[in-house]
Design an enzyme around this catalytic site. Structure first.
Site, PDB file in Angstrom:
ATOM      1  N   ARG A  84       0.858  -1.202   0.000  1.00  0.00           N
ATOM      2  CA  ARG A  84       0.000   0.000   0.000  1.00  0.00           C
ATOM      3  C   ARG A  84       0.892   1.249   0.000  1.00  0.00           C
ATOM      4  NH1 ARG A  84       0.282   4.130   2.620  1.00  0.00           N
ATOM      5  NH2 ARG A  84       0.151   3.083   4.630  1.00  0.00           N
ATOM      6  N   TRP A 156      14.477   8.649   4.419  1.00  0.00           N
ATOM      7  CA  TRP A 156      13.185   7.983   4.654  1.00  0.00           C
ATOM      8  C   TRP A 156      12.333   8.021   3.389  1.00  0.00           C
ATOM      9  CZ3 TRP A 156      12.600   4.763   8.440  1.00  0.00           C
ATOM     10  CH2 TRP A 156      13.377   4.931   9.588  1.00  0.00           C
ATOM     11  N   SER A 158      10.450   6.221   0.541  1.00  0.00           N
ATOM     12  CA  SER A 158       9.894   4.916   0.167  1.00  0.00           C
ATOM     13  C   SER A 158      10.254   4.613  -1.285  1.00  0.00           C
ATOM     14  CB  SER A 158       8.373   4.932   0.323  1.00  0.00           C
ATOM     15  OG  SER A 158       8.038   5.316   1.637  1.00  0.00           O
ATOM     16  N   ARG A 268     -10.254 -19.303  20.903  1.00  0.00           N
ATOM     17  CA  ARG A 268      -9.643 -19.331  22.233  1.00  0.00           C
ATOM     18  C   ARG A 268     -10.724 -19.331  23.317  1.00  0.00           C
ATOM     19  NH1 ARG A 268      -4.774 -20.636  24.513  1.00  0.00           N
ATOM     20  NH2 ARG A 268      -4.395 -19.407  26.385  1.00  0.00           N
ATOM     21  N   GLN A 279     -17.157  -9.466  27.868  1.00  0.00           N
ATOM     22  CA  GLN A 279     -17.560  -8.119  27.435  1.00  0.00           C
ATOM     23  C   GLN A 279     -16.370  -7.200  27.171  1.00  0.00           C
ATOM     24  OE1 GLN A 279     -20.508  -6.644  30.198  1.00  0.00           O
ATOM     25  NE2 GLN A 279     -22.148  -7.721  29.128  1.00  0.00           N
ATOM     26  N   ALA A 340      -0.496 -13.569  24.861  1.00  0.00           N
ATOM     27  CA  ALA A 340       0.938 -13.798  24.614  1.00  0.00           C
ATOM     28  C   ALA A 340       1.193 -14.239  23.175  1.00  0.00           C
ATOM     29  CB  ALA A 340       1.484 -14.842  25.579  1.00  0.00           C
ATOM     30  N   GLU A 363       3.658  11.485   6.185  1.00  0.00           N
ATOM     31  CA  GLU A 363       2.641  12.321   5.521  1.00  0.00           C
ATOM     32  C   GLU A 363       1.873  13.187   6.531  1.00  0.00           C
ATOM     33  OE1 GLU A 363       0.977  11.302   1.984  1.00  0.00           O
ATOM     34  OE2 GLU A 363       2.156   9.500   1.645  1.00  0.00           O
ATOM     35  N   GLY A 364       2.633  13.801   7.420  1.00  0.00           N
ATOM     36  CA  GLY A 364       2.050  14.636   8.467  1.00  0.00           C
ATOM     37  C   GLY A 364       1.849  13.797   9.707  1.00  0.00           C
ATOM     38  N   ARG A 381      -6.644  29.052   9.738  1.00  0.00           N
ATOM     39  CA  ARG A 381      -6.203  28.453   8.480  1.00  0.00           C
ATOM     40  C   ARG A 381      -7.402  28.344   7.539  1.00  0.00           C
ATOM     41  NH1 ARG A 381      -2.611  24.013   6.521  1.00  0.00           N
ATOM     42  NH2 ARG A 381      -1.326  24.213   8.353  1.00  0.00           N
TER      43      ARG A 381
HETATM   44  C1  LIG Z   1       8.374   4.210   6.727  1.00  0.00           C
HETATM   45  C2  LIG Z   1       8.495   5.650   6.342  1.00  0.00           C
HETATM   46  C3  LIG Z   1       8.375   5.991   4.991  1.00  0.00           C
HETATM   47  C4  LIG Z   1       8.523   7.328   4.604  1.00  0.00           C
HETATM   48  N1  LIG Z   1       8.438   7.654   3.267  1.00  0.00           N
HETATM   49  C5  LIG Z   1       8.685   8.927   2.870  1.00  0.00           C
HETATM   50  C6  LIG Z   1       8.730   9.268   1.474  1.00  0.00           C
HETATM   51  O1  LIG Z   1       8.481   8.420   0.596  1.00  0.00           O
HETATM   52  N2  LIG Z   1       9.058  10.539   1.112  1.00  0.00           N
HETATM   53  C7  LIG Z   1       9.339  11.517   2.033  1.00  0.00           C
HETATM   54  O2  LIG Z   1       9.632  12.643   1.641  1.00  0.00           O
HETATM   55  N3  LIG Z   1       9.307  11.219   3.386  1.00  0.00           N
HETATM   56  C8  LIG Z   1       8.990   9.968   3.811  1.00  0.00           C
HETATM   57  N4  LIG Z   1       8.967   9.644   5.154  1.00  0.00           N
HETATM   58  C9  LIG Z   1       9.328  10.685   6.114  1.00  0.00           C
HETATM   59  C10 LIG Z   1       8.145  11.256   6.884  1.00  0.00           C
HETATM   60  O3  LIG Z   1       7.291  11.965   6.028  1.00  0.00           O
HETATM   61  C11 LIG Z   1       8.683  12.102   8.032  1.00  0.00           C
HETATM   62  O4  LIG Z   1       9.264  11.209   8.947  1.00  0.00           O
HETATM   63  C12 LIG Z   1       7.597  12.924   8.723  1.00  0.00           C
HETATM   64  O5  LIG Z   1       7.232  14.016   7.894  1.00  0.00           O
HETATM   65  C13 LIG Z   1       8.033  13.485  10.089  1.00  0.00           C
HETATM   66  O6  LIG Z   1       9.261  14.113   9.992  1.00  0.00           O
HETATM   67  P1  LIG Z   1      10.441  13.736  11.025  1.00  0.00           P
HETATM   68  O7  LIG Z   1      10.555  12.267  11.071  1.00  0.00           O
HETATM   69  O8  LIG Z   1      11.624  14.532  10.637  1.00  0.00           O
HETATM   70  O9  LIG Z   1       9.925  14.221  12.441  1.00  0.00           O
HETATM   71  P2  LIG Z   1       9.994  15.708  13.019  1.00  0.00           P
HETATM   72  O10 LIG Z   1       9.360  16.671  12.090  1.00  0.00           O
HETATM   73  O11 LIG Z   1      11.377  15.986  13.464  1.00  0.00           O
HETATM   74  O12 LIG Z   1       9.063  15.563  14.311  1.00  0.00           O
HETATM   75  C14 LIG Z   1       9.499  14.931  15.514  1.00  0.00           C
HETATM   76  C15 LIG Z   1       8.363  14.998  16.534  1.00  0.00           C
HETATM   77  O13 LIG Z   1       8.055  16.386  16.832  1.00  0.00           O
HETATM   78  C16 LIG Z   1       6.692  16.626  16.572  1.00  0.00           C
HETATM   79  N5  LIG Z   1       6.544  17.977  16.022  1.00  0.00           N
HETATM   80  C17 LIG Z   1       7.227  18.541  14.992  1.00  0.00           C
HETATM   81  N6  LIG Z   1       6.797  19.791  14.779  1.00  0.00           N
HETATM   82  C18 LIG Z   1       5.789  20.019  15.669  1.00  0.00           C
HETATM   83  C19 LIG Z   1       4.925  21.123  15.949  1.00  0.00           C
HETATM   84  N7  LIG Z   1       4.965  22.253  15.225  1.00  0.00           N
HETATM   85  N8  LIG Z   1       4.055  20.996  16.959  1.00  0.00           N
HETATM   86  C20 LIG Z   1       3.953  19.848  17.685  1.00  0.00           C
HETATM   87  N9  LIG Z   1       4.735  18.773  17.466  1.00  0.00           N
HETATM   88  C21 LIG Z   1       5.626  18.848  16.463  1.00  0.00           C
HETATM   89  C22 LIG Z   1       6.285  15.573  15.522  1.00  0.00           C
HETATM   90  O14 LIG Z   1       4.887  15.387  15.505  1.00  0.00           O
HETATM   91  C23 LIG Z   1       7.061  14.376  16.018  1.00  0.00           C
HETATM   92  O15 LIG Z   1       6.361  13.776  17.077  1.00  0.00           O
HETATM   93  C24 LIG Z   1       8.771   8.333   5.583  1.00  0.00           C
HETATM   94  C25 LIG Z   1       8.847   7.977   6.935  1.00  0.00           C
HETATM   95  C26 LIG Z   1       8.710   6.658   7.317  1.00  0.00           C
HETATM   96  C27 LIG Z   1       8.798   6.306   8.767  1.00  0.00           C
END
Ligand SMILES: Cc1cc2nc3c(=O)[nH]c(=O)nc-3n(C[C@H](O)[C@H](O)[C@H](O)COP(=O)(O)OP(=O)(O)OC[C@H]3O[C@@H](n4cnc5c(N)ncnc54)[C@H](O)[C@@H]3O)c2cc1C
Length: 403
Positions: A84, A156, A158, A268, A279, A340, A363-364, A381
Site C-alpha cells: 500500500r 526515509w 519509500s 480461544r 464483554q 501472549a 505524511e504529516g 487556516r
Molecule cells: C516508513 C516511512 C516511509 C517514509 N516515506 C517517505 C517518502 O516516501 N518521502 C518523504 O519525503 N518522506 C517519507 N517519510 C518521512 C516522513 O514523512 C517524516 O518522517 C515525517 O514528515 C516526520 O518528519 P520527522 O521524522 O523529521 O519528524 P519531526 O518533524 O522531526 O518531528 C518529531 C516529533 O516532533 C513533533 N513535532 C514537529 N513539529 C511540531 C509542531 N509544530 N508541533 C507539535 N509537534 C511537532 C512531531 O509530531 C514528532 O512527534 C517516511 C517515513 C517513514 C517512517
C-alpha cells in the site's frame, strides 16, 4: 449523497482481494521477517491495472474515480502496509502530482509509463534535518544554462532503490523561504544520483525505504514541475493525495486486525467460554468496527471532493489523522486479544502493530494534523483553490490525446 459502491468498484475490490489473498498473504510473514521487498509484486500490480487506477486512460491509466484508488489501498493494506505504501508514493504522491501540475510533455514522458506500471515513481521531500518543517530542507538546485544542478540528500524515501522517477524538492532561492522551493522530476539514471536502504525498521519491513543522494545531478530545465518557487505548494498538494491513500490503507489495517481478532475470539476459550463472549474483549472488537466505519466515511468524503475537483486539504487531513490513529489502536487491541500469542510471529497481529506506527508519523504526523484541524476550526487556516487542481471525475476525454 450516495453511499453505494458502483459495480466496477465492487469488481475492483474483489480483484485486489483475490490478488492479496493468493499472492501476498501466504508469503508476507517471511518477506517481512527477512526484510524482502518483492519487485515482482509491482509487476503484478501493473498487470492488474492497479498502478494507475485513477489516472485518465489517455495517460495510460484505468480511468476510474479517486475512491477506486481508496479501495485499492484498503485491500492492499489488508495484506500488508508495504505494498500500500508503494502505491501511495507511486500513484498518490507522484503520478497524481504529475497529472495536476505537469506539462503535456511531462505527462507523456513520465506519467504515462508510470500509470501503465512500466516505470515506478517516488517522492523525495524529507531530509535528515527537515521532516514536518519542510522549509528547513537544504537540497539546492542551481540554474546552469538549460539545466539545474542538484546537490543534497533526502532520507526515509519509500521505494528509494526501486523507483525510476523521483519528485524532488530543492531550493532554487533560499532567501525566499517557502516561496524559494521548486519541484523537479529526477531520473535514477541521471549521473550523480544514488540510493541506500535503511535496515532494521520497526515496521513495514517488507517495504523499501531509505536515502537518496544528489551529487551534481544535472536535471534538464524541462523537468522543473510547475514554476520556480511553486515547490512548496506542489509538495502540499501532493500530500493531499498521498494522505488520502494512507487513510484508506489504514482502513485495510483495521479490517485485517478485526479479521484476525474475530477468528481468534472464536478459537480461544477461557473460563469455559470463547473469549469473544467476554464483554471487555467485545469492547475492543466494537471499537475496531467503529474505527473502521468512521474512517471509511471520512476517506470516501475526501474522495468525493476529489471527484468534484474541489480543494480537500482539510477533509483529507482529518481522514488521515483519524484513520491512522484508529488503525494503530486496532492493531494494539488485536495483539491484546491474542494475549501472549499476539506477542510473537505465530499470528500476523504483531506485524500489524509494527506496521501501524509509520502511518501515524509519515505524511504529516499525528501532531501536525491535530494542529491543522484546530487551526481550521479556530479560523487561523483557510484554503483557496490552487492555480492547478486535480481534474474532476469523470475525466474529460480529450480526442487529441493518444489513448
Ligand atoms: C516508513 C516511512 C516511509 C517514509 N516515506 C517517505 C517518502 O516516501 N518521502 C518523504 O519525503 N518522506 C517519507 N517519510 C518521512 C516522513 O514523512 C517524516 O518522517 C515525517 O514528515 C516526520 O518528519 P520527522 O521524522 O523529521 O519528524 P519531526 O518533524 O522531526 O518531528 C518529531 C516529533 O516532533 C513533533 N513535532 C514537529 N513539529 C511540531 C509542531 N509544530 N508541533 C507539535 N509537534 C511537532 C512531531 O509530531 C514528532 O512527534 C517516511 C517515513 C517513514 C517512517
Amino acid at each position: 449523497m450516495n453511499f453505494d459502491y458502483s459495480e466496477e468498484q465492487v469488481m475492483l475490490r474483489s480483484t485486489v482481494r483475490n490478488f492479496v489473498d493468493k499472492e501476498i498473504m501466504p508469503y508476507i510473514g517471511e518477506w517481512d521477517s527477512k526484510g524482502l521487498f518483492q519487485p515482482h509484486i509491482m509487476k503484478r500490480l501493473a498487470e492488474l491495472g492497479l498502478m494507475g487506477v485513477c489516472i485518465p486512460e489517455s495517460y495510460g491509466g484505468s480511468g476510474m474515480d479517486y475512491n477506486s484508488l481508496a479501495i485499492v489501498c484498503e485491500e492492499l493494506e489488508r495484506g500488508d502496509t508495504a505494498y500500500r505504501t508503494a502505491v501511495s508514493v507511486h500513484t498518490g504522491l507522484n503520478s497524481l502530482t504529475l497529472l495536476q501540475w505537469g506539462t503535456e510533455e511531462q505527462k507523456h514522458k513520465y506519467l504515462t509509463p508510470q500509470a501503465k506500471g512500466i516505470k515506478v515513481g517516488a517522492f523525495g521531500l524529507t531530509e535528515p534535518g527537515a521532516g514536518s518543517d519542510v522549509a528547513a530542507i537544504s537540497t539546492t538546485a542551481v540554474k546552469d544554462g538549460d539545466h539545474y544542478i542538484l546537490n543534497g540528500q533526502k532520507t526515509w524515501i519509500s521505494l528509494c532503490d526501486i523507483a525510476d522517477h523521483f519528485l524532488v524538492f530543492a531550493y532554487t532561492d533560499k532567501s525566499k523561504k517557502h516561496h524559494g522551493i521548486s519541484a523537479f522530476i529526477v531520473e535514477r539514471t541521471m549521473p550523480g544520483f544514488s540510493s541506500k536502504a535503511i535496515k532494521n525498521k520497526l515496521g513495514i519491513r517488507a517495504g523499501n525505504t531509505g536515502e537518496i543522494f544528489f551529487d551534481q545531478v544535472k536535471v534538464p530545465k524541462e523537468n522543473l514541475l510547475g514554476k520556480e518557487g511553486e515547490g512548496f505548494k506542489i509538495a502540499m498538494s501532493a500530500l493531499d493525495n498521498g494522505r488520502f491513500t494512507v487513510a484508506a490503507g489504514a482502513c485495510g489495517l483495521i479490517m485485517a486486525s478485526l479479521e484476525a481478532s474475530v477468528k481468534y475470539c472464536h478459537e480461544r476459550k477461557t473460563f469455559g467460554k470463547e473469549i469473544g463472549k467476554h464483554q471487555l474483549v467485545q469492547q475492543m472488537i466494537a471499537n475496531m468496527e467503529a474505527g473502521l466505519q468512521m474512517s471509511r466515511l471520512l476517506v470516501f468524503r475526501a474522495g468525493e471532493l476529489k471527484n468534484k475537483g474541489v480543494r480537500n486539504t482539510r477533509e483529507t487531513s482529518l481522514a488521515k489523522w483519524q484513520a491512522c490513529d484508529f488503525a494503530n489502536k486496532a492493531a494494539d487491541d488485536a495483539v491484546q486479544i491474542h494475549g501472549a500469542y499476539g506477542y510473537s510471529d505465530e499470528y500476523p497481529v504483531a506485524r500489524y502493530l509494527r506496521n501501524s506506527k509509520a502511518p501515524v508519523i509519515y505524511e504529516g504526523t499525528r501532531e501536525i494534523h491535530t494542529i491543522m484541524q484546530a487551526e481550521y476550526v479556530l479560523g487561523y487556516r483557510t484554503d483557496k483553490p490552487l492555480n492547478e487542481m486535480l481534474p474532476s471525475w469523470p475525466f474529460q476525454v480529450d480526442s487529441n490525446l493518444p489513448v
